[in-house]
Design a protein around this motif. Structure first.
Motif, PDB file in Angstrom:
ATOM      1  N   ILE A   1       0.843  -1.201   0.000  1.00  0.00           N
ATOM      2  CA  ILE A   1       0.000   0.000   0.000  1.00  0.00           C
ATOM      3  C   ILE A   1       0.879   1.253   0.000  1.00  0.00           C
ATOM      4  O   ILE A   1       0.649   2.201  -0.742  1.00  0.00           O
ATOM      5  CB  ILE A   1      -0.955  -0.007   1.216  1.00  0.00           C
ATOM      6  CG1 ILE A   1      -1.952  -1.157   1.089  1.00  0.00           C
ATOM      7  CG2 ILE A   1      -1.669   1.327   1.374  1.00  0.00           C
ATOM      8  CD1 ILE A   1      -2.843  -1.355   2.311  1.00  0.00           C
ATOM      9  N   GLY A   2       1.933   1.222   0.842  1.00  0.00           N
ATOM     10  CA  GLY A   2       2.847   2.369   0.904  1.00  0.00           C
ATOM     11  C   GLY A   2       3.548   2.598  -0.421  1.00  0.00           C
ATOM     12  O   GLY A   2       3.596   3.717  -0.935  1.00  0.00           O
ATOM     13  N   LEU A   3       4.088   1.518  -0.988  1.00  0.00           N
ATOM     14  CA  LEU A   3       4.772   1.645  -2.281  1.00  0.00           C
ATOM     15  C   LEU A   3       3.860   2.298  -3.308  1.00  0.00           C
ATOM     16  O   LEU A   3       4.250   3.265  -3.989  1.00  0.00           O
ATOM     17  CB  LEU A   3       5.198   0.254  -2.781  1.00  0.00           C
ATOM     18  CG  LEU A   3       5.732   0.202  -4.211  1.00  0.00           C
ATOM     19  CD1 LEU A   3       7.077   0.890  -4.307  1.00  0.00           C
ATOM     20  CD2 LEU A   3       5.837  -1.237  -4.703  1.00  0.00           C
ATOM     21  N   ALA A   4       2.629   1.791  -3.425  1.00  0.00           N
ATOM     22  CA  ALA A   4       1.710   2.276  -4.451  1.00  0.00           C
ATOM     23  C   ALA A   4       1.301   3.727  -4.185  1.00  0.00           C
ATOM     24  O   ALA A   4       1.315   4.571  -5.090  1.00  0.00           O
ATOM     25  CB  ALA A   4       0.478   1.374  -4.510  1.00  0.00           C
ATOM     26  N   ALA A   5       0.955   4.035  -2.933  1.00  0.00           N
ATOM     27  CA  ALA A   5       0.504   5.396  -2.620  1.00  0.00           C
ATOM     28  C   ALA A   5       1.632   6.398  -2.815  1.00  0.00           C
ATOM     29  O   ALA A   5       1.431   7.471  -3.404  1.00  0.00           O
ATOM     30  CB  ALA A   5      -0.003   5.457  -1.178  1.00  0.00           C
ATOM     31  N   PHE A   6       2.839   6.056  -2.349  1.00  0.00           N
ATOM     32  CA  PHE A   6       3.949   7.006  -2.449  1.00  0.00           C
ATOM     33  C   PHE A   6       4.389   7.172  -3.904  1.00  0.00           C
ATOM     34  O   PHE A   6       4.784   8.272  -4.308  1.00  0.00           O
ATOM     35  CB  PHE A   6       5.110   6.564  -1.566  1.00  0.00           C
ATOM     36  CG  PHE A   6       4.795   6.637  -0.099  1.00  0.00           C
ATOM     37  CD1 PHE A   6       3.998   7.666   0.407  1.00  0.00           C
ATOM     38  CD2 PHE A   6       5.298   5.699   0.804  1.00  0.00           C
ATOM     39  CE1 PHE A   6       3.693   7.752   1.762  1.00  0.00           C
ATOM     40  CE2 PHE A   6       5.001   5.777   2.156  1.00  0.00           C
ATOM     41  CZ  PHE A   6       4.199   6.801   2.637  1.00  0.00           C
ATOM     42  N   ALA A   7       4.333   6.096  -4.686  1.00  0.00           N
ATOM     43  CA  ALA A   7       4.720   6.224  -6.101  1.00  0.00           C
ATOM     44  C   ALA A   7       3.785   7.194  -6.813  1.00  0.00           C
ATOM     45  O   ALA A   7       4.233   8.090  -7.542  1.00  0.00           O
ATOM     46  CB  ALA A   7       4.689   4.849  -6.777  1.00  0.00           C
ATOM     47  N   VAL A   8       2.477   7.028  -6.592  1.00  0.00           N
ATOM     48  CA  VAL A   8       1.512   7.918  -7.236  1.00  0.00           C
ATOM     49  C   VAL A   8       1.721   9.364  -6.772  1.00  0.00           C
ATOM     50  O   VAL A   8       1.785  10.296  -7.583  1.00  0.00           O
ATOM     51  CB  VAL A   8       0.071   7.454  -6.939  1.00  0.00           C
ATOM     52  CG1 VAL A   8      -0.943   8.495  -7.388  1.00  0.00           C
ATOM     53  CG2 VAL A   8      -0.199   6.105  -7.607  1.00  0.00           C
ATOM     54  N   GLN A   9       1.837   9.534  -5.446  1.00  0.00           N
ATOM     55  CA  GLN A   9       2.014  10.894  -4.925  1.00  0.00           C
ATOM     56  C   GLN A   9       3.306  11.532  -5.426  1.00  0.00           C
ATOM     57  O   GLN A   9       3.337  12.711  -5.799  1.00  0.00           O
ATOM     58  CB  GLN A   9       2.015  10.867  -3.397  1.00  0.00           C
ATOM     59  CG  GLN A   9       0.651  10.589  -2.805  1.00  0.00           C
ATOM     60  CD  GLN A   9       0.716  10.343  -1.308  1.00  0.00           C
ATOM     61  OE1 GLN A   9       1.705  10.673  -0.656  1.00  0.00           O
ATOM     62  NE2 GLN A   9      -0.322   9.753  -0.766  1.00  0.00           N
ATOM     63  N   GLY A  10       4.396  10.760  -5.424  1.00  0.00           N
ATOM     64  CA  GLY A  10       5.683  11.287  -5.875  1.00  0.00           C
ATOM     65  C   GLY A  10       5.615  11.711  -7.332  1.00  0.00           C
ATOM     66  O   GLY A  10       6.091  12.789  -7.703  1.00  0.00           O
ATOM     67  N   ALA A  11       4.986  10.872  -8.159  1.00  0.00           N
ATOM     68  CA  ALA A  11       4.846  11.215  -9.577  1.00  0.00           C
ATOM     69  C   ALA A  11       4.039  12.500  -9.742  1.00  0.00           C
ATOM     70  O   ALA A  11       4.387  13.371 -10.555  1.00  0.00           O
ATOM     71  CB  ALA A  11       4.169  10.062 -10.323  1.00  0.00           C
TER      72      ALA A  11
END
Lengths: 201, 201, 201
Positions: free
Chosen positions: C96-106
């Motif tokens: 969940i963290g990987l996916a949420a942070f990837a989207v937010q970072g992008a």
């Protein structure tokens, strides 16, 4: 004035600790200078990055650079038997550096009116960040994270300064003396923080 | 124009050195790209941080990125027996990269009118910073700190450029050729800097 | 709102993964906190550096810090037998963290109108940069570079978001679910990226 003297002592101690680690790892002369400089100035540079000070303030410390380079050069040239005597003094000087840099780092964050978490991080990074980078470059586990209590005293200084119950020079000197004394006691008596071993799968 | 060609050669050489280290460590395709990109662009990024240039200038190098990614992809696809031939050329190309990036890094610091210590650090980081980060990510002792003389030639370029006795393109080309030649000689003849072994306690 | 919940879950998962690595390496309490905090916040800090956001935005996340510190403290205090149960949930929360942070970072990089290479790097760093720093501080080879596919899914999210064919919240939620699902499948089925072994000389 006194802080400047502490900073000089700390810079020399940190630079030499980097030089010693480089020699122990059989790095060449370039490696000795690099680890020395990184240990002395790396913590402050990372702190500046994280609390938003310009990293380029590094380059206004020309005198400190020269002192560090001179200390490393001298240390590289003296015969091995003198180095034994350094160990005894090295830990005292290193404790002075830890305490002075922790107080100064915390004060930078306080002046920028950052929250207390930033003050603690600034104190820890200024006091022990250079040593962590040094150990990474030497491919060692950072001693700060496993040996006698070190960075926790810097964190404590950051916490007390960040709470701002008290301010003023006298107060800062007292914190300086506390951190230095606690670090020396930690080293001499082998005080360690609790740890919890996990079974590696 | 010539500098741009040197930069392209250097970027490819650095990217492939990262890719090779990643493959030697049995990292996966992502690791191969990451180490390649970090080796090619990491030194410049850290230099920008330390001398106060915006780190985001990274993103104006779109063409260089594409060249690096293409080189890594190609290298990943060619059969192993072609890779042997790379080693011979790799060291020449790497020396071109070291020399070109050292000169360019130093000039960035000179244009910002930073003191000579900053010019030397900029030359060293641009020329060898990427390789240090590469080795850290591969959990290796940085080769720059222990093998044949490498970063010291970049430091020398930084010193000479920083003194500003001479300026102009011809002068910079001469330094470029000196650094490249000295690096190749260091590699071929096994020149090393002095080192001093300490007995680990 | 939903993103905030994902961020909290991810921050806790990342902080605990740092704490677990520190315990496995027998680091002391300070090391446990440091690795926890670095894993949770280090990726975002490096992303900010590279895409030109002020690094000091770190200090506006006071609540996240407190959540991370509370989670680490609790984890340090609970008996070992509860920790076994964490592993099962840990990988879900981490995804969940990987996916949420990837989207937010992008999305940060997209808002700054940076080129697509920057969007991909921002997604990768936000999702997996903290884990890389964690492994460096533990003197481990970064798991991200060698185990089941992890950061490549973040890179894919960065690529798709950076192309900007589609925008809007629904689109971002779909990417979030894809990255999370692909990461969980990678872990459960042992999906790996191709690698190419070089013979070390």
């Amino acid at each position: 004035m006194a802080w400047e003297v502490f900073s000089i002592i700390g810079t020399i101690a940190f630079a030499l600790s980097g030089a010693i680690v480089a020699m122990e790892e059989e790095y060449d002369l370039f490696g000795v200078y690099l680890l020395g400089v990184v240990t002395a100035f790396g913590g402050g540079a990372i702190r500046n990055l994280l609390i938003g000070l310009p990293v380029t303030t590094l380059w206004s410390q020309e005198m400190m650079f020269q002192i560090a380079l001179a200390a490393i050069t001298l240390f590289f040239l003296v015969p091995q038997r003198f180095i034994k005597h350094w160990n005894r003094w090295g830990n005292l000087f290193d404790a002075i550096g830890l305490a002075a840099f922790a107080v100064q780092g915390a004060m930078y964050a306080v002046k920028l009116e950052l929250p207390i978490s930033a003050v603690i991080v600034a104190a820890v990074l200024t006091g022990s960040g250079g040593g962590i980078v040094r150990d990474l470059l030497a491919r060692r586990k950072p001693t700060v994270l496993r040996d006698e209590i070190y960075a926790m005293w810097a964190a404590g200084a950051g916490l007390i300064i960040g709470l701002q119950f008290l301010t003023g020079d006298l107060f800062l000197y007292m914190i300086f003396i506390c951190v230095m004394t606690l670090r020396i006691l930690s080293y001499m008596r082998g005080w360690q923080l609790p740890r919890k071993k996990l079974l590696v799968k």
